[in-house]
Design a protein around this motif. Sequence first.
Motif, PDB file in Angstrom:
ATOM      1  N   GLU A  36      -6.377   3.207  -8.410  1.00  0.00           N
ATOM      2  CA  GLU A  36      -5.140   2.584  -7.910  1.00  0.00           C
ATOM      3  C   GLU A  36      -4.030   3.617  -7.814  1.00  0.00           C
ATOM      4  O   GLU A  36      -3.275   3.639  -6.827  1.00  0.00           O
ATOM      5  N   ILE A  37      -3.924   4.482  -8.805  1.00  0.00           N
ATOM      6  CA  ILE A  37      -2.901   5.537  -8.784  1.00  0.00           C
ATOM      7  C   ILE A  37      -3.146   6.474  -7.610  1.00  0.00           C
ATOM      8  O   ILE A  37      -2.207   6.849  -6.889  1.00  0.00           O
ATOM      9  N   LYS A  84      -7.503   2.007 -12.748  1.00  0.00           N
ATOM     10  CA  LYS A  84      -6.091   2.412 -12.699  1.00  0.00           C
ATOM     11  C   LYS A  84      -5.958   3.772 -12.017  1.00  0.00           C
ATOM     12  O   LYS A  84      -5.036   3.990 -11.221  1.00  0.00           O
ATOM     13  N   ARG A 124      -4.760   5.773  -4.823  1.00  0.00           N
ATOM     14  CA  ARG A 124      -4.443   5.025  -3.598  1.00  0.00           C
ATOM     15  C   ARG A 124      -2.929   4.954  -3.390  1.00  0.00           C
ATOM     16  O   ARG A 124      -2.420   5.193  -2.289  1.00  0.00           O
ATOM     17  N   LEU A 125      -2.205   4.654  -4.450  1.00  0.00           N
ATOM     18  CA  LEU A 125      -0.744   4.561  -4.350  1.00  0.00           C
ATOM     19  C   LEU A 125      -0.122   5.918  -4.045  1.00  0.00           C
ATOM     20  O   LEU A 125       0.857   5.995  -3.286  1.00  0.00           O
ATOM     21  N   ASN A 126      -0.685   6.992  -4.620  1.00  0.00           N
ATOM     22  CA  ASN A 126      -0.179   8.337  -4.319  1.00  0.00           C
ATOM     23  C   ASN A 126      -0.388   8.683  -2.851  1.00  0.00           C
ATOM     24  O   ASN A 126       0.501   9.259  -2.202  1.00  0.00           O
ATOM     25  N   LYS A 127      -1.593   8.324  -2.319  1.00  0.00           N
ATOM     26  CA  LYS A 127      -1.847   8.569  -0.898  1.00  0.00           C
ATOM     27  C   LYS A 127      -0.895   7.752  -0.036  1.00  0.00           C
ATOM     28  O   LYS A 127      -0.362   8.230   0.965  1.00  0.00           O
ATOM     29  N   GLU A 128      -0.691   6.498  -0.424  1.00  0.00           N
ATOM     30  CA  GLU A 128       0.239   5.638   0.308  1.00  0.00           C
ATOM     31  C   GLU A 128       1.658   6.196   0.242  1.00  0.00           C
ATOM     32  O   GLU A 128       2.378   6.221   1.238  1.00  0.00           O
ATOM     33  N   LEU A 129       2.039   6.670  -0.936  1.00  0.00           N
ATOM     34  CA  LEU A 129       3.358   7.272  -1.106  1.00  0.00           C
ATOM     35  C   LEU A 129       3.499   8.514  -0.225  1.00  0.00           C
ATOM     36  O   LEU A 129       4.535   8.704   0.434  1.00  0.00           O
ATOM     37  N   TYR A 145       4.029   7.404   3.279  1.00  0.00           N
ATOM     38  CA  TYR A 145       5.410   6.951   3.493  1.00  0.00           C
ATOM     39  C   TYR A 145       6.389   8.109   3.493  1.00  0.00           C
ATOM     40  O   TYR A 145       7.378   8.103   4.233  1.00  0.00           O
TER      41      TYR A 145
END
Length: 145
Positions: free
Chosen positions: A40-41, A37, A43-48, A51
């Motif tokens: 994943e967090i 998790k 990765r999602l923070n980097k993706e965010l 963006y």
Amino acid sequence: MNKFDRALNGYNIKEVNAFVDDCVVKVDDMINKMKEKDLEIDRLNKELEHYKKMDDTLNRAITLAEDSSKKYKENSLTESDLIITDAKKNANRIINDALLKAEHLEEESQRLRRNIITYKRRVKSLMDEQIAIIDDLDKVDLSEK
């Protein structure tokens, strides 16, 4: 909640050890899931963040496009005003030239009318003189010779 059987010196060691082993497996699973998790967090923070940067870039591009559009529109309006002003000047020049030509033609026409009137008077005067001479010929006596 598990209840352990009683043994000689307390609880049944096999049951307790089995329970502890089960707890260790569950805790290890929970730790692994938490690590997953966390990954994943991240990765999602980097993706965010990616963006957000794209959003900032797009907003700047939109702002630049709006500014360019506004400048283009202002330049177009200025250019159209110059074209209209130039066209009005040319139209006024053409009208003034036409008026001057018309005035010149009118003056020329008046001069020609005066010349025609003068010419008619002279011709009429010459004709009157010729008629008078012809009339005088009738008065001349041809028999005197």
